[in-house]
Design an enzyme around this catalytic site. Structure first.
Site, PDB file in Angstrom:
ATOM      1  N   THR A  47     -65.274 -18.462 -57.056  1.00  0.00           N
ATOM      2  CA  THR A  47     -64.881 -19.778 -56.564  1.00  0.00           C
ATOM      3  C   THR A  47     -63.374 -19.964 -56.650  1.00  0.00           C
ATOM      4  O   THR A  47     -62.726 -20.401 -55.687  1.00  0.00           O
ATOM      5  CB  THR A  47     -65.575 -20.877 -57.385  1.00  0.00           C
ATOM      6  OG1 THR A  47     -66.981 -20.686 -57.333  1.00  0.00           O
ATOM      7  CG2 THR A  47     -65.232 -22.252 -56.856  1.00  0.00           C
ATOM      8  N   TYR A 110     -75.761 -25.290 -50.001  1.00  0.00           N
ATOM      9  CA  TYR A 110     -76.126 -26.056 -48.813  1.00  0.00           C
ATOM     10  C   TYR A 110     -77.611 -25.946 -48.464  1.00  0.00           C
ATOM     11  O   TYR A 110     -78.253 -26.956 -48.197  1.00  0.00           O
ATOM     12  CB  TYR A 110     -75.274 -25.667 -47.590  1.00  0.00           C
ATOM     13  CG  TYR A 110     -75.514 -26.573 -46.394  1.00  0.00           C
ATOM     14  CD1 TYR A 110     -74.989 -27.859 -46.369  1.00  0.00           C
ATOM     15  CD2 TYR A 110     -76.298 -26.159 -45.326  1.00  0.00           C
ATOM     16  CE1 TYR A 110     -75.233 -28.703 -45.300  1.00  0.00           C
ATOM     17  CE2 TYR A 110     -76.545 -26.997 -44.249  1.00  0.00           C
ATOM     18  CZ  TYR A 110     -76.015 -28.272 -44.240  1.00  0.00           C
ATOM     19  OH  TYR A 110     -76.261 -29.104 -43.184  1.00  0.00           O
ATOM     20  N   TYR A 136     -74.966 -17.192 -61.142  1.00  0.00           N
ATOM     21  CA  TYR A 136     -73.966 -18.233 -61.316  1.00  0.00           C
ATOM     22  C   TYR A 136     -74.584 -19.563 -60.925  1.00  0.00           C
ATOM     23  O   TYR A 136     -74.904 -19.788 -59.763  1.00  0.00           O
ATOM     24  CB  TYR A 136     -72.738 -17.901 -60.466  1.00  0.00           C
ATOM     25  CG  TYR A 136     -71.583 -18.883 -60.539  1.00  0.00           C
ATOM     26  CD1 TYR A 136     -71.497 -19.861 -61.519  1.00  0.00           C
ATOM     27  CD2 TYR A 136     -70.565 -18.817 -59.599  1.00  0.00           C
ATOM     28  CE1 TYR A 136     -70.431 -20.747 -61.562  1.00  0.00           C
ATOM     29  CE2 TYR A 136     -69.488 -19.695 -59.634  1.00  0.00           C
ATOM     30  CZ  TYR A 136     -69.431 -20.660 -60.613  1.00  0.00           C
ATOM     31  OH  TYR A 136     -68.372 -21.530 -60.644  1.00  0.00           O
ATOM     32  N   ARG A 141     -71.261 -27.903 -57.332  1.00  0.00           N
ATOM     33  CA  ARG A 141     -70.724 -27.363 -56.083  1.00  0.00           C
ATOM     34  C   ARG A 141     -71.820 -26.986 -55.090  1.00  0.00           C
ATOM     35  O   ARG A 141     -71.612 -27.076 -53.886  1.00  0.00           O
ATOM     36  CB  ARG A 141     -69.872 -26.123 -56.368  1.00  0.00           C
ATOM     37  CG  ARG A 141     -68.480 -26.442 -56.895  1.00  0.00           C
ATOM     38  CD  ARG A 141     -67.666 -25.166 -56.997  1.00  0.00           C
ATOM     39  NE  ARG A 141     -66.310 -25.403 -57.456  1.00  0.00           N
ATOM     40  CZ  ARG A 141     -65.247 -25.573 -56.666  1.00  0.00           C
ATOM     41  NH1 ARG A 141     -65.385 -25.543 -55.358  1.00  0.00           N
ATOM     42  NH2 ARG A 141     -64.058 -25.779 -57.174  1.00  0.00           N
ATOM     43  N   LYS A 164     -73.696 -17.061 -65.565  1.00  0.00           N
ATOM     44  CA  LYS A 164     -72.534 -17.932 -65.761  1.00  0.00           C
ATOM     45  C   LYS A 164     -73.058 -19.348 -65.636  1.00  0.00           C
ATOM     46  O   LYS A 164     -73.477 -19.777 -64.564  1.00  0.00           O
ATOM     47  CB  LYS A 164     -71.450 -17.647 -64.723  1.00  0.00           C
ATOM     48  CG  LYS A 164     -70.240 -18.569 -64.844  1.00  0.00           C
ATOM     49  CD  LYS A 164     -69.218 -18.338 -63.741  1.00  0.00           C
ATOM     50  CE  LYS A 164     -68.053 -19.318 -63.858  1.00  0.00           C
ATOM     51  NZ  LYS A 164     -67.078 -19.170 -62.746  1.00  0.00           N
ATOM     52  N   ILE A 206     -66.343 -17.129 -68.334  1.00  0.00           N
ATOM     53  CA  ILE A 206     -65.695 -16.764 -67.080  1.00  0.00           C
ATOM     54  C   ILE A 206     -64.808 -17.949 -66.740  1.00  0.00           C
ATOM     55  O   ILE A 206     -65.300 -19.030 -66.424  1.00  0.00           O
ATOM     56  CB  ILE A 206     -66.712 -16.432 -65.981  1.00  0.00           C
ATOM     57  CG1 ILE A 206     -67.529 -15.198 -66.402  1.00  0.00           C
ATOM     58  CG2 ILE A 206     -66.013 -16.172 -64.653  1.00  0.00           C
ATOM     59  CD1 ILE A 206     -68.650 -14.827 -65.448  1.00  0.00           C
TER      60      ILE A 206
END
Length: 294
Positions: A47, A110, A136, A141, A164, A206
């Site tokens: 990201t 999405y 992740y 997000r 993560k 991370i």
């Protein structure tokens, strides 16, 4: 117990851009800086690396460049996630072909997959590669959360080795740790929750913070893991204001501005992200000065 890709701190490294593409000369300087400062691993095209606005060709060229530049000095973990399972498979296979040590695979964004969809998505990717995979989870997000029972199911797959965790929900992280044990390494995905996550079984972070403070961030984790809890706590608390400044606007807008302040030529974020506002720059400069970075 599964192989642990790294213990400590992996930098989710920012990608420097010119108007025409990736600035590989500057990227190489940033990679060398990170390794010279003692970082434990590097995450490429995550990201913070703005992979969402890179073409597949740019991502693949950046994968190849990073693996060659790092040259086995630290583990190279490459962001290969996509909201298309077939695209994620293609990118993960390519990362394996150029010599990556692992893949960081974000949940499909999405589409808003169900938990069963997540299981099938990650299973298909894992079955396509020999690379160790770090899942992740960043619901803020992507709109999708990997639930603890889903983590348990996926932890049964040999090369799904870690997560993560950036949900911000410590109760959820504790449940994942309790359910999965040594079958799933947990890394904090939030710089302000490094120590809390270590305290419930995490093995590292991370990090965005480590773009600008790699030595301190890595030492924080290793202090905690070696039992030097007071030093680790001091490092975590001293970094709180800087961490907040690095997220005063959406990541990686502030961290790219911070790296520019440190003398790296990172360029601007790619649209739809815009350069840091004047108000944000005032906040960032103040905390970088307070932290002794500038």
């Amino acid at each position: 117990m599964k192989k642990i890709l790294f213990e400590g701190c992996a930098t989710a490294i920012a990608t420097p851009f010119t108007e025409s593409g990736v600035n590989y000369e500057e990227f190489g300087k940033l990679i060398d800086f990170q390794i010279d400062q003692g970082i434990d691993a590097l995450v490429i095209c995550g990201t913070t690396g703005e992979s969402a606005t890179m073409t597949d060709l740019e991502r693949k060229e950046t994968f190849s460049f990073a693996v060659k530049k790092i040259s086995k000095r630290v583990p190279v973990i490459i962001g290969t996630g996509s909201n298309s399972t077939s695209s994620a498979i293609e990118l993960t296979k390519y990362a394996e072909s150029v010599g990556a040590d692992g893949a960081l695979v974000v949940t499909p964004y999405y589409n808003k997959a169900t938990q069963n969809g997540l299981i099938e998505h990650y299973t298909a990717i894992a079955n396509s590669t020999h690379l160790p995979i770090i899942m992740y989870s960043v619901p803020s997000r992507t709109g999708v959360n990997i639930l603890p029972k889903t983590c348990l199911e996926l932890s049964k797959i040999p090369n799904i080795v870690a997560i993560k965790e950036a949900s911000g929900n410590l109760s959820q992280v504790a449940e994942i740790s309790a359910l999965c044990g040594d079958n799933l390494t947990i890394y904090s995905g939030n710089d302000d929750q490094i120590l809390p996550i270590l305290s419930i079984g995490g093995k590292g972070v991370i990090s965005v913070l480590s773009n600008v403070a790699p030595k301190i961030t890595s030492k924080m984790v290793h202090d905690y893991l070696s039992g030097n809890f007071e030093n680790a706590k001091k490092s975590q608390l001293e970094a709180v204001a800087l961490i907040k400044a690095l997220f005063c606007e959406v990541n990686p807008i502030p961290v790219k501005a911070a790296l520019n302040k440190l003398g790296f030529n990172m360029g601007n974020p790619r649209l739809p992200l815009t350069p840091l506002s004047n108000e944000g720059m005032i906040i960032l400069e103040k905390e970088m000065k307070n932290y002794g970075l500038i």
